[in-house]
Design an enzyme around this catalytic site. Structure first.
Site, PDB file in Angstrom:
ATOM      1  CG  ASN A   7       2.033   4.611  -8.730  1.00  0.00           C
ATOM      2  OD1 ASN A   7       2.452   5.442  -9.525  1.00  0.00           O
ATOM      3  ND2 ASN A   7       2.719   4.239  -7.656  1.00  0.00           N
ATOM      4  CD1 TRP A   8      -0.356   3.761 -15.154  1.00  0.00           C
ATOM      5  CD2 TRP A   8       0.528   4.662 -17.011  1.00  0.00           C
ATOM      6  NE1 TRP A   8      -1.127   3.374 -16.218  1.00  0.00           N
ATOM      7  CE2 TRP A   8      -0.617   3.921 -17.368  1.00  0.00           C
ATOM      8  CE3 TRP A   8       1.230   5.327 -18.010  1.00  0.00           C
ATOM      9  CZ2 TRP A   8      -1.058   3.803 -18.691  1.00  0.00           C
ATOM     10  CZ3 TRP A   8       0.792   5.215 -19.324  1.00  0.00           C
ATOM     11  CH2 TRP A   8      -0.333   4.451 -19.657  1.00  0.00           C
ATOM     12  CE  LYS A   9       4.951   1.608  -8.619  1.00  0.00           C
ATOM     13  NZ  LYS A   9       5.603   0.668  -7.743  1.00  0.00           N
ATOM     14  CG  HIS A  85       4.900   5.221  -3.805  1.00  0.00           C
ATOM     15  ND1 HIS A  85       6.041   4.494  -4.003  1.00  0.00           N
ATOM     16  CD2 HIS A  85       3.868   4.442  -4.213  1.00  0.00           C
ATOM     17  CE1 HIS A  85       5.714   3.305  -4.529  1.00  0.00           C
ATOM     18  NE2 HIS A  85       4.394   3.265  -4.665  1.00  0.00           N
ATOM     19  CD  GLU A  87       8.275   2.632  -6.287  1.00  0.00           C
ATOM     20  OE1 GLU A  87       7.752   3.437  -7.069  1.00  0.00           O
ATOM     21  OE2 GLU A  87       7.964   1.427  -6.243  1.00  0.00           O
ATOM     22  CD  GLU A 152       1.299   1.303  -2.425  1.00  0.00           C
ATOM     23  OE1 GLU A 152       0.721   0.791  -3.372  1.00  0.00           O
ATOM     24  OE2 GLU A 152       2.260   2.069  -2.553  1.00  0.00           O
ATOM     25  N   GLY A 158       5.866  -4.439  -6.244  1.00  0.00           N
ATOM     26  CA  GLY A 158       6.571  -4.914  -7.439  1.00  0.00           C
ATOM     27  C   GLY A 158       7.277  -6.249  -7.267  1.00  0.00           C
ATOM     28  CB  SER A 194       2.266  -7.808  -5.409  1.00  0.00           C
ATOM     29  OG  SER A 194       3.640  -7.514  -5.577  1.00  0.00           O
ATOM     30  N   GLY A 215       0.055  -0.840  -9.083  1.00  0.00           N
ATOM     31  CA  GLY A 215       1.208  -0.354  -9.832  1.00  0.00           C
ATOM     32  C   GLY A 215       1.325  -1.033 -11.182  1.00  0.00           C
ATOM     33  N   GLY A 216       2.199  -2.021 -11.272  1.00  0.00           N
ATOM     34  CA  GLY A 216       2.513  -2.688 -12.541  1.00  0.00           C
ATOM     35  C   GLY A 216       1.292  -3.114 -13.344  1.00  0.00           C
TER      36      GLY A 216
HETATM   37  P1  PGA Z   1       2.792  -2.834  -7.618  1.00  0.00           P
HETATM   38  O1  PGA Z   1       3.002  -1.340  -7.101  1.00  0.00           O
HETATM   39  O2  PGA Z   1       1.296  -3.035  -7.811  1.00  0.00           O
HETATM   40  O3  PGA Z   1       3.537  -2.902  -8.906  1.00  0.00           O
HETATM   41  O4  PGA Z   1       3.332  -3.749  -6.566  1.00  0.00           O
HETATM   42  C1  PGA Z   1       2.108  -0.729  -6.224  1.00  0.00           C
HETATM   43  C2  PGA Z   1       2.552   0.676  -5.899  1.00  0.00           C
HETATM   44  O5  PGA Z   1       3.757   0.913  -5.795  1.00  0.00           O
HETATM   45  O6  PGA Z   1       1.721   1.578  -5.750  1.00  0.00           O
END
Ligand code: PGA
Length: 232
Positions: A7-9, A85, A87, A152, A158, A194, A215-216
């Site tokens: 997930n590149w956001k 998600h 966010e 999640e 993050g 994470s 994500g990251g």
């Molecule tokens: P993260 O994000 O791996 O950076 O914690 C995961 C996500 O939001 O899908």
């Protein structure tokens, strides 16, 4: 076969996308790797890697400025889309109801929604994790069609923090049982929050986990490829 969904956001550009997709193409894995990119990067996939989006409108078309429909995503050859998600829930006030409507719109267009659920730190500290994630699940999933569920925890996204393996296992069991309860025993369950090259292997070995949402660490091949390799 396990899912590893990146997930590149709101990150990345064309050069960075090409660099990652090229290295994924050369890496050969038996697992299913999907990269969920920002809308503007979805066109131009020269490397044959499966792409996903990060949002979809619940509406088929019309006066919804700024939104992207399922038909548009299908047109861009998108196969997966993240919905609900944390966010989106936090910054765009999306609810379980919106999430379900978006998942339904995806399915209607032949796109597999990755439906996210997870408790906040407040929920966790109040001992409400199980009831919160179960309610989110049951209210967010569509009645029919193929979908994936990602657990999640919001506080793990993050932050470099993750639940203990026992905690993840018990949430997965709760989700698995809830899905059996609605006669959806074949739904894939992912963990996200994470995930990195040091914890991926152990997380993926937890019962009822069919993959990871990353994500990251999915932004660059030097952090994403080791995750993929660690679970071969
Ligand atoms: P993260 O994000 O791996 O950076 O914690 C995961 C996500 O939001 O899908």
């Amino acid at each position: 076969m396990k899912f590893i969904i990146g997930n590149w956001k709101m990150n990345g550009n064309t050069d960075e996308k090409d660099a990652l997709l090229k290295s994924l193409k050369n890496s050969r894995t038996k697992n299913k790797v999907v990269v969920c990119l920002p809308f503007t990067l979805l066109y131009g996939n020269d490397f044959g890697i499966t792409l996903g989006a990060q949002d979809i409108s619940e509406h088929p078309n019309g006066a919804y400025t700024g939104d992207i429909s399922g038909q548009m995503l299908k047109d861009a050859n998108v196969k997966y889309v993240i919905v609900g998600h944390s966010e989106r829930r936090l910054y765009h006030k999306e609810t379980n109801e919106t999430t379900r409507a978006k998942a339904t719109a995806a399915i209607k267009n032949g796109i597999i929604p990755v439906i996210c659920v997870g408790e906040t730190a407040t929920d966790k500290n109040a001992g409400r994790t199980m009831s919160v994630v179960k309610k989110m699940l049951l209210e967010s999933v569509p009645q029919k069609g193929e979908y994936i569920v990602a657990y999640e925890p919001r506080w793990a996204i993050g932050t470099g923090k993750t639940p203990t393996y026992e905690e993840i296992a018990s949430v997965m069991e709760t989700l698995h049982k809830a899905l059996i309860g609605i006669k959806r025993e074949n739904i894939a369950l992912l963990y996200g929050g994470s995930v990195n090259q040091d914890n991926a292997k152990q997380i993926i070995s937890i019962k009822n986990i069919d993959g990871l949402l990353v994500g990251g660490a999915s932004l660059k091949s030097d952090t994403f490829l080791p995750i993929i390799k660690s679970i071969e």
